[in-house]
Design a protein around this motif. Structure first.
Motif: not given
Length: 361
Positions: A168-175
């Motif tokens: 979840q953190t990785t996806q949030l950081i990407k966007w």
């Protein structure tokens, strides 16, 4: 819009349900119980996602079904087994279960009542023995489901929870990086928001299941309590990042209209905080050297006061109310920074006291 193909995932819980049904049927057959199908039905209906819930469900189901069985036997002996009597018995069982807060066992208990009352025996003594036999089959199914959950692939929600938080953190950081850099696809990010919300609910469920798991040894219990606190803070920090992304998306136009210098400073500050967030998560898993991480954190990422001063300095210079739309975003970034630092301290304290349990299993 192109629809995604439906994918079925056969998880450990599905396999354990099948094993529990098989075990219940084989046990009932080994005990000479004819038509052991209800043992399998009970096993299928009482498989739970955690060991603690399985034990709790077993106790509640045996208690609830005992009440249902006694009512069913008494109703047949005194009033017969006509459809009206069966229906009224089910209503009475529902009322009792709601009164004693046994609604989680209600479905299986109603099946038990109908199952026992449908034996068709006219002799009261024979019916009583038949009722005991049928109730025993229900108990076999409930106990089989609990034993399978305890002994076969017992759930370890710690690794799953950490992986879900990291994903979840990785996806949030990407966007967040794409959106703050002005390179995001608005249509794509709207689709991604729904998946992020769905995963957020999964993380909450995994956290509650992990929290419910009992640790019986004193040393393990101490480690478990500290990890529970850390996971709670990890989830909170991730939720702050999620909120930050929503604020950035909602005020995208206002963000793009900021002066180039301030917008770039804000983007660099935000990028640094997200890198700090990633490093803390990896530090918890023992994948980053603690000393190197602390040096980097002191050097780059503790600048919440600087960010606030920079924002209000530009606000007083520009003399425009449009900047007030970004105040929630700035506030969220500062809050995000403070909670990352708090999470970092929690992880540092945890690793200082539990060096042998630093890495995820």
């Amino acid at each position: 819009m192109k629809r995604r193909p439906t994918v079925m995932h056969l998880g450990a819980r599905s396999l354990k349900t099948g094993v529990a049904v098989t075990l219940a049927l084989m046990t009932a057959m080994a005990l000479g119980m004819t038509s052991p199908i209800m043992a399998g039905v009970a096993a299928a209906m009482t498989t739970r996602p955690s060991v603690q819930r399985s034990i709790h469900a077993m106790i509640q189901n045996i208690y609830g079904n005992l009440i249902g069985a006694l009512i069913a036997v008494a109703a047949v002996i005194f009033f017969g087994d006509t459809p009206i009597v069966v229906g009224l018995s089910v209503v009475f069982v529902i009322a009792l279960h709601l009164k004693f807060n046994l609604h989680h066992t209600l479905t299986l208990t109603m099946v038990t009542v109908i199952f026992i009352m449908s034996s068709g025996m006219s002799d009261n003594v024979a019916f009583l023995y038949e009722g005991i036999r049928r109730f025993s089959m229900i108990c076999i199914g409930v106990i089989s489901a609990t034993l399978v959950n305890l002994l076969i692939f017992p759930p370890h929600y710690e690794n799953t929870l950490y992986t879900q938080i990291l994903t979840q953190t990785t996806q949030l950081i990407k966007w967040t990086r794409l959106l703050s850099g002005g390179t995001s696809d608005n249509r794509k990010i709207k689709q991604e928001m729904a998946e992020l919300d769905s995963r957020k609910l999964k993380i909450e469920n995994y956290y509650h299941w992990y929290k419910e798991e009992r640790a019986f040894r004193k040393r393990i219990k101490s480690v478990k309590l500290r990890r529970t606190v850390i996971f709670r803070e990890m989830i909170h920090v991730t939720q702050l990042l999620h909120h930050l992304l929503n604020e950035l998306d909602r005020n995208e136009n206002a963000f793009r209209l900021l002066p180039d210098g301030f917008r770039e400073s804000l983007r660099i500050q935000l990028s640094g905080l997200m890198t700090y967030h990633e490093r803390v998560l990896l530090k918890f898993d023992g994948k980053i050297r603690r000393k190197r991480h602390e040096e980097q954190a002191r050097k780059d990422y503790k600048q919440s006061a600087t960010l606030a001063r920079l924002f209000f300095s530009h606000l007083s210079t520009e003399k425009t109310d449009e900047w007030l739309d970004l105040l929630p975003l700035i506030s969220t970034i500062i809050d995000y920074n403070q909670h990352i630092e708090h999470l970092d301290r929690l992880v540092t304290s945890y690793q200082a006291f539990h060096q042998k349990a630093n890495q995820m299993n």
